[in-house]
Design a protein around this motif. Structure first.
Motif, PDB file in Angstrom:
ATOM      1  N   TYR A   1      77.737  10.353  28.177  1.00 17.59           N
ATOM      2  CA  TYR A   1      76.413   9.926  27.733  1.00 17.59           C
ATOM      3  C   TYR A   1      76.531   8.795  26.731  1.00 17.59           C
ATOM      4  O   TYR A   1      77.576   8.568  26.129  1.00 17.59           O
ATOM      5  CB  TYR A   1      75.635  11.093  27.105  1.00 17.59           C
ATOM      6  N   TRP A   2      75.423   8.056  26.575  1.00 19.20           N
ATOM      7  CA  TRP A   2      75.336   6.963  25.615  1.00 19.20           C
ATOM      8  C   TRP A   2      74.064   7.171  24.804  1.00 19.20           C
ATOM      9  O   TRP A   2      72.978   6.741  25.165  1.00 19.20           O
ATOM     10  CB  TRP A   2      75.323   5.611  26.328  1.00 19.20           C
ATOM     11  N   SER A   3      74.193   7.916  23.721  1.00 26.82           N
ATOM     12  CA  SER A   3      73.031   8.264  22.907  1.00 26.82           C
ATOM     13  C   SER A   3      73.511   8.915  21.617  1.00 26.82           C
ATOM     14  O   SER A   3      74.665   9.340  21.508  1.00 26.82           O
ATOM     15  CB  SER A   3      72.121   9.224  23.676  1.00 26.82           C
ATOM     16  N   HIS A   4      72.614   8.979  20.636  1.00 30.20           N
ATOM     17  CA  HIS A   4      72.938   9.709  19.405  1.00 30.20           C
ATOM     18  C   HIS A   4      72.931  11.216  19.672  1.00 30.20           C
ATOM     19  O   HIS A   4      73.693  11.954  19.063  1.00 30.20           O
ATOM     20  CB  HIS A   4      71.932   9.365  18.307  1.00 30.20           C
ATOM     21  N   ILE A   5      72.074  11.658  20.586  1.00 35.87           N
ATOM     22  CA  ILE A   5      71.955  13.079  20.916  1.00 35.87           C
ATOM     23  C   ILE A   5      72.658  13.349  22.236  1.00 35.87           C
ATOM     24  O   ILE A   5      72.412  12.661  23.238  1.00 35.87           O
ATOM     25  CB  ILE A   5      70.474  13.505  21.026  1.00 35.87           C
ATOM     26  N   ALA A   6      73.520  14.373  22.272  1.00 33.94           N
ATOM     27  CA  ALA A   6      74.241  14.715  23.491  1.00 33.94           C
ATOM     28  C   ALA A   6      73.283  15.325  24.520  1.00 33.94           C
ATOM     29  O   ALA A   6      72.210  15.823  24.165  1.00 33.94           O
ATOM     30  CB  ALA A   6      75.362  15.701  23.165  1.00 33.94           C
ATOM     31  N   PRO A   7      73.639  15.305  25.797  1.00 35.96           N
ATOM     32  CA  PRO A   7      72.772  15.877  26.844  1.00 35.96           C
ATOM     33  C   PRO A   7      72.409  17.332  26.603  1.00 35.96           C
ATOM     34  O   PRO A   7      71.335  17.780  27.012  1.00 35.96           O
ATOM     35  CB  PRO A   7      73.613  15.723  28.123  1.00 35.96           C
ATOM     36  N   ASP A   8      73.285  18.084  25.942  1.00 36.52           N
ATOM     37  CA  ASP A   8      72.991  19.494  25.667  1.00 36.52           C
ATOM     38  C   ASP A   8      72.207  19.684  24.376  1.00 36.52           C
ATOM     39  O   ASP A   8      71.994  20.813  23.921  1.00 36.52           O
ATOM     40  CB  ASP A   8      74.286  20.313  25.620  1.00 36.52           C
ATOM     41  N   GLY A   9      71.784  18.553  23.763  1.00 35.00           N
ATOM     42  CA  GLY A   9      70.982  18.630  22.546  1.00 35.00           C
ATOM     43  C   GLY A   9      71.785  18.594  21.252  1.00 35.00           C
ATOM     44  O   GLY A   9      71.210  18.669  20.160  1.00 35.00           O
ATOM     45  N   THR A  10      73.103  18.466  21.352  1.00 35.53           N
ATOM     46  CA  THR A  10      73.940  18.430  20.149  1.00 35.53           C
ATOM     47  C   THR A  10      73.617  17.188  19.322  1.00 35.53           C
ATOM     48  O   THR A  10      73.716  16.063  19.817  1.00 35.53           O
ATOM     49  CB  THR A  10      75.429  18.406  20.520  1.00 35.53           C
ATOM     50  N   PRO A  11      73.243  17.359  18.048  1.00 36.20           N
ATOM     51  CA  PRO A  11      72.883  16.223  17.194  1.00 36.20           C
ATOM     52  C   PRO A  11      74.131  15.581  16.582  1.00 36.20           C
ATOM     53  O   PRO A  11      75.189  16.224  16.506  1.00 36.20           O
ATOM     54  CB  PRO A  11      72.011  16.866  16.110  1.00 36.20           C
TER      55      PRO A  11
END
Length: 306
Positions: free
Chosen positions: A124-134
């Motif tokens: 993934y490419w985001s601050h938040i992981a796909p499973d919701g991990t911050p």
């Protein structure tokens, strides 16, 4: 002696004629390729179908050749960015803005490493992981007890200057870099594959340890959101991250656009058969087409994203 001198004179004259002939042929070929005139029916060879196909192959070939020369693979991504260069560039911006420099923190380095490792593992490419991990989860994992913290991301930049320019041109990323409350910083730089494409990702963690403040107020974490970057900023970011091969390709495309636009001026001198068809405005259509191709090249091979 007279005979030898004659032979030398004959050879010299022949050599001069050969050079003059080469120059003449070269001049003729260049005019046929890029200058609209009667002999090429006001359709320079560079912007005919075979010329445009050649341009496309050269532009893409330059990119793949550069990648192979710098990484050993036509699919590779190459970067000269280091943790020390990022630290120096970040503190230079802070000092310029009148803020205190940040100290490299081993726990934040480790947290940034865990985050980028997770990005490749979970794809993934985001601050938040796909499973919701911050993102602040990684700070807890390394035992960094923070009062305030933040995170910047970047991918596919090749130089420190380009990534810092991109961050400083984004309001949210700039806010993290210049935040007066931060004292510590940590970096991780890792190359891998996202969506089956080679990428190089930078994760930066900013923080102020709760151990260094008298009162531990409510914790806050500032994510420099990708959604905060508009399309114009992202396009500018792509421009900042292009490599020398892409720059050369864009120059070739720009030259072809100029040739096509110039040829459009001679549309009334085209042969009658051509003037009666859509090809009367071939110069205009091709200049627009090459412009679109140039934009695609910037997006495809610029690659830098924050």
């Amino acid at each position: 002696m007279f005979y030898i001198s004659s032979v030398v004179t004959v050879k010299t004259n022949k050599s001069k004629k050969n050079v003059a002939s080469i120059i003449k042929r070269t001049h003729h070929n260049i005019r046929m390729a890029v200058v609209p005139h009667g002999k090429n029916q006001y359709r320079p060879h560079l912007i005919r179908s075979y010329g445009i196909i050649a341009i496309i192959f050269v532009v893409i070939g330059l990119q793949f050749g550069y990648r192979f020369a710098t990484t050993g693979s036509v699919l590779g991504s190459e970067t000269s960015i280091t943790i020390n260069s990022l630290l120096d560039a970040t503190n230079a911006e802070r000092i310029k803005a009148g803020e205190e420099p940040l100290a490299l923190n081993a726990k934040l380095d480790q947290a940034a490493y865990l985050k980028v490792q997770n990005m490749f593992e979970a794809q993934y490419w985001s601050h938040i992981a796909p499973d919701g991990t911050p993102p602040w989860k990684w700070l807890g994992d390394v035992g960094y007890n923070y009062d305030e913290a933040g995170e910047n991301l970047a991918r596919n930049f090749t130089t420190t200057d380009s990534v810092m320019t991109a961050w400083m041109n984004s309001v949210e990323h700039r806010r993290n870099i210049l935040n007066a409350d931060y004292q510590d910083i940590g970096f991780a730089i890792m190359s891998g594959s996202l969506d089956n494409k080679p990428v190089s990702i930078i994760v930066v963690m900013f923080g102020r340890s709760a151990d260094n403040v008298i009162a531990n107020a409510n914790k806050s974490f500032s994510e420099a959101s990708v959604n905060g970057v508009n399309i114009f900023t992202q396009f500018a970011v792509s421009l900042q991250s292009i490599n020398p091969a892409t720059s050369a390709g864009l120059l070739l495309i720009a030259f072809a656009i100029v040739v096509a636009a110039y040829a459009h001026r001679y549309r009334d001198k085209l042969p009658k058969a051509i003037k009666r068809s859509w090809r009367r405005h071939h110069g205009l259509y091709k200049s627009i087409g090459m412009l679109v191709f140039g934009l695609i090249v910037i997006v495809m091979f610029g690659g830098g994203q924050i």
